[in-house]
Design a protein around this motif. Structure first.
Motif, PDB file in Angstrom:
ATOM      1  N   LEU A 413       0.828  -1.209   0.000  1.00 23.20           N
ATOM      2  CA  LEU A 413       0.000   0.000   0.000  1.00 23.20           C
ATOM      3  C   LEU A 413       0.861   1.256   0.000  1.00 23.20           C
ATOM      4  O   LEU A 413       0.640   2.193  -0.788  1.00 23.20           O
ATOM      5  N   GLU A 431      -3.196  11.813  -1.932  1.00 24.47           N
ATOM      6  CA  GLU A 431      -4.498  11.160  -2.007  1.00 24.47           C
ATOM      7  C   GLU A 431      -4.394   9.680  -1.660  1.00 24.47           C
ATOM      8  O   GLU A 431      -5.231   9.141  -0.918  1.00 24.47           O
ATOM      9  N   ARG A 432      -3.353   9.030  -2.155  1.00 29.04           N
ATOM     10  CA  ARG A 432      -3.188   7.609  -1.875  1.00 29.04           C
ATOM     11  C   ARG A 432      -2.908   7.365  -0.398  1.00 29.04           C
ATOM     12  O   ARG A 432      -3.466   6.443   0.203  1.00 29.04           O
ATOM     13  N   PHE A 435      -6.045   7.795   1.533  1.00 29.61           N
ATOM     14  CA  PHE A 435      -6.911   6.643   1.278  1.00 29.61           C
ATOM     15  C   PHE A 435      -6.500   5.468   2.166  1.00 29.61           C
ATOM     16  O   PHE A 435      -7.355   4.772   2.733  1.00 29.61           O
ATOM     17  N   ILE A 436      -5.211   5.248   2.296  1.00 28.61           N
ATOM     18  CA  ILE A 436      -4.725   4.155   3.151  1.00 28.61           C
ATOM     19  C   ILE A 436      -5.158   4.380   4.596  1.00 28.61           C
ATOM     20  O   ILE A 436      -5.658   3.463   5.272  1.00 28.61           O
ATOM     21  N   ASP A 438      -7.636   6.152   5.694  1.00 34.13           N
ATOM     22  CA  ASP A 438      -9.092   6.098   5.841  1.00 34.13           C
ATOM     23  C   ASP A 438      -9.629   4.667   5.778  1.00 34.13           C
ATOM     24  O   ASP A 438     -10.646   4.359   6.425  1.00 34.13           O
ATOM     25  N   ASN A 439      -8.974   3.797   5.032  1.00 32.63           N
ATOM     26  CA  ASN A 439      -9.542   2.481   4.768  1.00 32.63           C
ATOM     27  C   ASN A 439      -8.818   1.308   5.428  1.00 32.63           C
ATOM     28  O   ASN A 439      -9.347   0.198   5.461  1.00 32.63           O
ATOM     29  N   TYR A 440      -7.624   1.558   5.941  1.00 38.93           N
ATOM     30  CA  TYR A 440      -6.859   0.455   6.519  1.00 38.93           C
ATOM     31  C   TYR A 440      -6.364   0.812   7.922  1.00 38.93           C
ATOM     32  O   TYR A 440      -5.229   0.511   8.300  1.00 38.93           O
ATOM     33  N   GLY A 441      -7.236   1.451   8.671  1.00 41.10           N
ATOM     34  CA  GLY A 441      -6.861   1.863  10.023  1.00 41.10           C
ATOM     35  C   GLY A 441      -6.504   0.706  10.926  1.00 41.10           C
ATOM     36  O   GLY A 441      -5.783   0.899  11.921  1.00 41.10           O
ATOM     37  N   TYR A 442      -6.988  -0.497  10.590  1.00 35.24           N
ATOM     38  CA  TYR A 442      -6.659  -1.663  11.436  1.00 35.24           C
ATOM     39  C   TYR A 442      -5.188  -2.055  11.306  1.00 35.24           C
ATOM     40  O   TYR A 442      -4.663  -2.790  12.133  1.00 35.24           O
ATOM     41  N   ALA A 447      -1.031   2.687   8.691  1.00 35.17           N
ATOM     42  CA  ALA A 447      -1.855   3.890   8.670  1.00 35.17           C
ATOM     43  C   ALA A 447      -1.114   5.082   9.262  1.00 35.17           C
ATOM     44  O   ALA A 447      -1.199   6.208   8.745  1.00 35.17           O
TER      45      ALA A 447
END
Length: 847
Positions: A413, A431-432, A435-436, A438-442, A447
């Protein structure tokens, strides 16, 4: 001639930057009296010039009866420094001829020349003692030291002559055995191999069991030069069998293996390589030795065993250059190698085209579930290195789509964002990264890193508001990460850029509350500065003292101390103190040792313990040092200090003992080990011990150049300590040499400016030359930067062009200047010298 007191005019070099209004910020423990630095360095051949030096010494000694004296630490073992008057740096008319000169005073003058690197002057001075038929107690040491000085100068015939005088005329002298060793080295310099062998063998007879390994090696070298091959092999075997510390033993075995290879004795060479591999731990070194063994076998015609060893290098050390070389040999001999392994070795070596070919081939040979995610990660990075960014993004996307549970998932990522950044598409990279987050906080680590990168890119692309917001988000969502702490600092800096002073102070305060050590000290420093800017002196004093306590020996503590005392950076003291009541301070230091470490030993603590006196590393090191084998001695001292680094009393004793040998670097390390064990700052321990860690060796040379160039001598000591730890033989990877670590190109330039005759880069191993060259270049930077010391130091380390750019960006503010330095090593360099200087000022400056 009037008596010269201690310089009081160093304020010409006061730093000009001071505490100006802010502009927006960004976010590893050394004169000749008869010549100057533009005249010839050849030895004075006229007796009158020596009389001048001696007369000056006598005059200065009389003048200094009621003044401070310069501490000159001599190479003669002693508990405390020997106080020797400083030779004057200016010429005076010669005195009337004198029938004889006090030989003790002449010896002292010669010793000072020898210590400071004026070897030809030392030779002439010691020769004077011999010429005047001095008593044996003076003539014998003069002959021995003349030999030492002549050897260092490369005057081998002079060395042979003087050492022969000692050997023949003073048969009971305690240095006679060492004189045989030194004369043997001189004969090696003259290529008189048989004479050298005889002297080394005589040394072994007189002093067996001390440095036998090193002596047998020299004998073997001479025998090899004579063509006595079999005899040399026997001597090399004796060298290997005798005792020496591990690192030089490995180097010896490697040398002996090469000798055996040259003599077409592969089995003996392999035995040496295998012995190395039994103890060596460093992977690149092990790989290179295994490769050498493999090549030895191949050269001897043993293809099977040679290729087997090449396979071992390829399989076990893929990240080394040796693995790539082994791969070439294996492929040339049609060995069957996995394309994945070929791709890995080629990628790690930097052969990206071959890596891509091999990795793609491997991916066509196996089903997806049999292909590791690592392959696609290497493939993407290799494509990016050759400029095929689209293929790189596709390779990284394969991991994201097909390996969601793989440990490489998060790295893939981030690599997609990095690929866009390297293409120069900053908005797409940001932006990328967002996005990481926002979507891969786990994936907390991934992150957090993504947010940090996004915030950094905003901040470096004129978007301070967005930068601060992202960093604050990072600190809120992932408060315990290193990225969060770094982000808080950058967020605070971004707030400052926006003139949001209350928010900047809040963020710096938050960082201080969640960090420790240097990071905490830096945060407190900025909180204190903001308080000063707002006129809140009480708050500023409170917070700055917290910065001082957070990292006592570091830059931020030193800078905070300057702010507390309203002192400009590198502001010189009003005067200097280089004389101390050593006996009283020694007693205080030993009382502290007893209290701090619970030592119950009675009597003086400084003498070496029985265990240290019997330690073979110290015995070998001291003997090697005495015969001028400094590199070999340093290896022994390094192993010795490492073995006792957790022993406070032994570290203390070694610091004093090694100082007496003029093994200054190792004395400093011993003192640093002691202070580290005490878990105290340098200025919190007794001053006697602090001065062991921050010494003023080569004081007479430093004072001369400081006076000539009108800068603070403590600045020069700070620079020398960082550059070389007062090791005049220090050498670095880029060719830097000597006390001030001047690189070859700069040294050539300085030599031309100084009109230095017959300059050789090895001249910088002479203490006076290293100091003279470093002082010239430092003075040039100080002039260029109008005595702004931080900028001058940055110019000294990274070049004046870069330093000028950083200074312009900072607007002259010393704290902002540190934030504008884009080279981490240069920032660390300036900060370390800043901290060193404040310690030197505290130890040797008068208010």
């Amino acid at each position: 001639m009037g008596c010269r007191g201690w310089p009081g005019n160093w304020n010409r070099r006061r730093v000009s930057v001071g505490l100006t209004s802010y502009t927006p910020p960004h976010g590893h423990d050394t004169m000749p009296g008869m010549m100057d630095n533009t005249t010839t360095r050849s030895a004075p051949n006229r007796f009158s010039r020596l009389l001048i030096a001696v007369l000056l010494l006598t005059i200065l000694a009389a003048c200094n009866l009621n003044q401070q004296q310069t501490i000159i630490v001599t190479a003669t073992p002693d508990v405390t420094p020997t106080f020797t008057p400083e030779p004057a740096p200016t010429e005076t008319p010669p005195p009337p001829p004198t029938p004889t000169i006090d030989p003790a005073l002449v010896l002292q003058t010669g010793d000072n020349f020898l210590l400071n690197g004026y070897y030809e002057n030392a030779v002439s001075t010691y020769q004077t003692v011999l010429n005047q038929d001095a008593p044996p107690q003076f003539a014998a040491p003069a002959a021995f030291r003349l030999g030492q000085a002549a050897l260092r100068e490369g005057l081998f015939s002079n060395a042979v002559s003087s050492l022969t005088t000692l050997i023949d005329q003073f048969p009971q002298d305690p240095n006679r055995a060492q004189a045989f060793f030194l004369r043997g080295d001189a004969y090696l310099g003259l290529s008189e191999w048989s004479a050298a062998i005889a002297d080394f063998q005589q040394y072994l007879t007189m002093r067996p069991g001390l440095i036998d390994s090193y002596v047998h090696e020299r004998i073997a070298d001479a025998q090899l030069a004579l063509g006595q091959t079999e005899e040399s092999f026997a001597s090399y075997a004796s060298a290997v069998a005798a005792n020496r510390t591990q690192v030089p033993l490995l180097a010896l075995r490697e040398k002996v293996a090469q000798v055996y290879r040259t003599a077409s004795r592969p089995a003996d060479a392999i035995a040496q390589y295998d012995a190395i591999l039994e103890t060596a731990e460093n992977d690149p070194y092990r790989a290179s030795m295994q490769l050498a063994a493999a090549q030895t076998l191949l050269d001897s015609g043993d293809l099977e065993n040679g290729l087997a060893r090449m396979q071992t290098v390829f399989d076990e050390y893929p990240a080394t250059a040796s693995a790539y070389e082994a791969m070439q040999v294996l492929l040339a001999n049609e060995a069957e190698l996995s394309n994945l392994a070929i791709g890995r070795v080629a990628f790690l070596y930097g052969d990206y085209e071959r890596a891509i070919e091999a990795l793609n081939t491997h991916s066509t040979e196996y089903q997806l579930d049999a292909i590791p995610a690592e392959l696609h990660l290497m493939l993407g990075r290799a494509y990016r290195e050759i400029g095929n960014s689209d293929a790189a993004v596709t390779a990284f996307q394969t991991i994201i789509d097909q390996y969601p549970q793989d440990p490489q998932f998060g790295e893939a990522l981030l690599e997609q964002g990095r690929t866009r950044f390297l293409l120069g598409d900053i908005p797409a990279a940001i932006e990328r990264y967002l996005f990481i987050a926002d979507n891969y906080g786990y994936l907390a680590e991934t992150a957090a890193e993504a947010l940090w990168r996004a915030g950094y890119l905003y901040g470096t692309n004129d978007s301070p508001t967005e930068s601060r917001q992202v960093f604050e988000r990072l600190a809120n969502e992932y408060p315990d990460t290193d990225q969060a702490r770094s982000g808080l600092f950058l967020a605070a800096s971004a707030a400052y850029n926006l003139n949001e002073i209350p928010r900047a102070e809040q963020l710096f305060s938050r960082l201080a509350a969640t960090s420790t050590g240097a990071v905490q000290a830096e945060a407190y420093l900025w909180v204190g500065r903001l308080a000063l800017q707002q006129g809140d002196d009480a708050r500023a004093q409170e917070v700055l003292r917290l910065a001082i306590e957070a990292a006592p020996d570091g830059y931020y503590s030193a800078r905070a101390q300057d702010l507390v005392e309203n002192r400009a950076p590198f502001e010189p003291p009003a005067s200097y103190r280089f004389q101390f009541d050593e006996a009283t301070e020694l007693a205080t230091a030993e009382d502290w040792l007893r209290q701090t470490f619970g030592i119950e030993q009675e009597g003086a603590l400084w003498p070496l313990s029985a265990a240290l006196q019997a330690d073979p590393r110290l015995i070998r090191g001291r003997e090697l040092w005495a015969v001028g084998a400094f590199e070999e001695a340093e290896a022994e001292f390094t192993a010795l200090l490492d073995a006792y680094r957790s022993d406070a009393l032994s570290s203390y004793q070694l610091a004093i003992d090694l100082r007496s040998l003029a093994a200054y670097r190792f004395s400093i390390i011993g003192a640093a080990n002691l202070i580290t064990l005490a878990q105290q700052g340098t200025l919190e321990v007794p001053s006697y011990i602090a001065r062991l860690r921050y010494p003023i060796y080569y004081l007479d040379v430093v004072m001369r150049v400081a006076q000539e160039r009108e800068f603070d001598p403590l600045l020069m000591f700070s620079l020398i300590r960082l550059e070389s730890l007062f090791d005049t033989y220090a050498t670095a990877a880029a060719g830097e040499k000597g006390l001030t670590q001047v690189i070859p190109g700069t040294a050539e330039y300085i030599a031309n400016q100084l009109q230095w005759p017959n300059y050789k880069h090895s001249d910088l191993f002479r203490p006076y030359a290293g100091i003279t060259f470093g002082a010239y270049y430092l003075d040039e930077q100080l002039d260029r930067f109008e005595n702004n010391v931080p900028a001058a130091l940055a110019g000294y380390n990274a070049g004046p062009g870069r330093a000028l750019d950083w200074l312009r960006l900072s607007g002259g503010d010393p704290d902002l200047f540190m934030t504008t330095i884009t080279i981490d090593s240069t920032r660390s360099y300036v900060q370390l010298i800043y901290g060193f200087y404040n310690i030197y000022r505290a130890l040797y400056g008068e208010p």
